[in-house]
Design a protein around this motif. Structure first.
Motif, PDB file in Angstrom:
ATOM      1  N   GLN A  55       0.829  -1.210   0.000  1.00 49.12           N
ATOM      2  CA  GLN A  55       0.000   0.000   0.000  1.00 49.12           C
ATOM      3  C   GLN A  55       0.860   1.255   0.000  1.00 49.12           C
ATOM      4  N   LEU A  56       2.085   1.133   0.511  1.00 48.01           N
ATOM      5  CA  LEU A  56       3.021   2.265   0.516  1.00 48.01           C
ATOM      6  C   LEU A  56       3.818   2.361  -0.783  1.00 48.01           C
ATOM      7  N   GLY A  57       3.540   1.473  -1.727  1.00 49.98           N
ATOM      8  CA  GLY A  57       4.214   1.537  -3.019  1.00 49.98           C
ATOM      9  C   GLY A  57       5.365   0.565  -3.184  1.00 49.98           C
ATOM     10  N   TRP A  58       5.652  -0.257  -2.179  1.00 45.50           N
ATOM     11  CA  TRP A  58       6.738  -1.232  -2.264  1.00 45.50           C
ATOM     12  C   TRP A  58       6.320  -2.451  -3.077  1.00 45.50           C
ATOM     13  N   ARG A  59       7.328  -3.177  -3.577  1.00 45.62           N
ATOM     14  CA  ARG A  59       7.097  -4.513  -4.125  1.00 45.62           C
ATOM     15  C   ARG A  59       7.777  -5.484  -3.175  1.00 45.62           C
ATOM     16  N   VAL A  60       6.977  -6.352  -2.552  1.00 45.73           N
ATOM     17  CA  VAL A  60       7.503  -7.307  -1.589  1.00 45.73           C
ATOM     18  C   VAL A  60       7.719  -8.629  -2.300  1.00 45.73           C
TER      19      VAL A  60
END
Length: 223
Positions: A55-60
């Protein structure tokens, strides 16, 4: 071995004290992102931590070593360019967040005849009269929630066709407050007079004790 990644809170120094945060390190640039204190426990972290970071724009990534994790900046460089998106910075986590699209202005729904009849029928059940107001436990807000309509509609219908927005609890509390105020007003003169007498007695006592102490000191010196 499970394919699910596990996430644990790590100690971080903030404002001179140690706090615990879920952290993620970008496998490309080394940028460290963190989540503020969360309400979920470690047993749900494997599901909820990735979702929060995404949701914060990261790719996990799925790799346990975190090599495929990407911060929003590196993720934007690696993925095909689409429609440009503005980015804002969260001052608490210093994370880059995707800007939310501006909400389109939609005119508020107007109250129709069916809405008025529905509200009137409910008020007719829970509103006693102009003196008592609402029955125990009911207010404009509760009626609105019960019917699923804006509170402003309920307030308008109630003021127009029933009476003031008071309730049985309010009437009871106001009556009790009035009775207590009257009792306090009756007791205040006597209490103020008693306070004056107490202060005078304390002054007399202090003077007597001071004289006694002086005499005792003189006698001790004479001996």
């Amino acid at each position: 071995m499970s394919n699910r990644r596990s996430f644990k809170e790590s100690p971080v120094r903030e404002d001179g004290k140690t706090v615990f945060r879920y952290q993620l390190t970008c496998g490309e640039c080394g940028h460290v992102g963190s989540l503020s204190r969360q309400n979920f426990g470690p047993e749900r972290a494997s599901d909820l931590v990735p979702r929060k970071f995404e949701q914060l724009g990261w790719r996990v990534g799925r790799a346990h070593d975190g090599h495929s994790d990407r911060c929003p900046t590196c993720r934007g460089k690696a993925e095909p360019a689409g429609k440009p998106q503005l980015r804002v910075v969260d001052p608490k986590t210093e994370e880059t967040l995707p800007a939310q699209p501006a909400a389109r202005g939609e005119p508020p729904r107007e109250m129709g005849r069916d809405d008025r009849r529905l509200i009137f029928a409910k008020l007719n059940d829970v509103y006693v009269d102009e003196v008592a107001g609402y029955a125990m436990g009911w207010t404009d807000g509760r009626v609105a929630t019960d019917l699923g309509v804006p509170c402003a509609w309920v307030t308008a219908i109630r003021a127009e066709m029933f009476g003031p927005g008071v309730s049985a609890e309010m009437t009871q509390f106001l009556g009790e407050a009035k009775a207590l105020r009257a009792e306090l007003d009756q007791l205040r003169p006597a209490a103020e007079a008693m306070a004056g007498k107490v202060e005078a007695l304390e002054q007399r006592l202090a003077a007597i004790e001071g004289t006694a102490h002086r005499i005792q000191t003189e006698l001790a010196g004479a001996a």
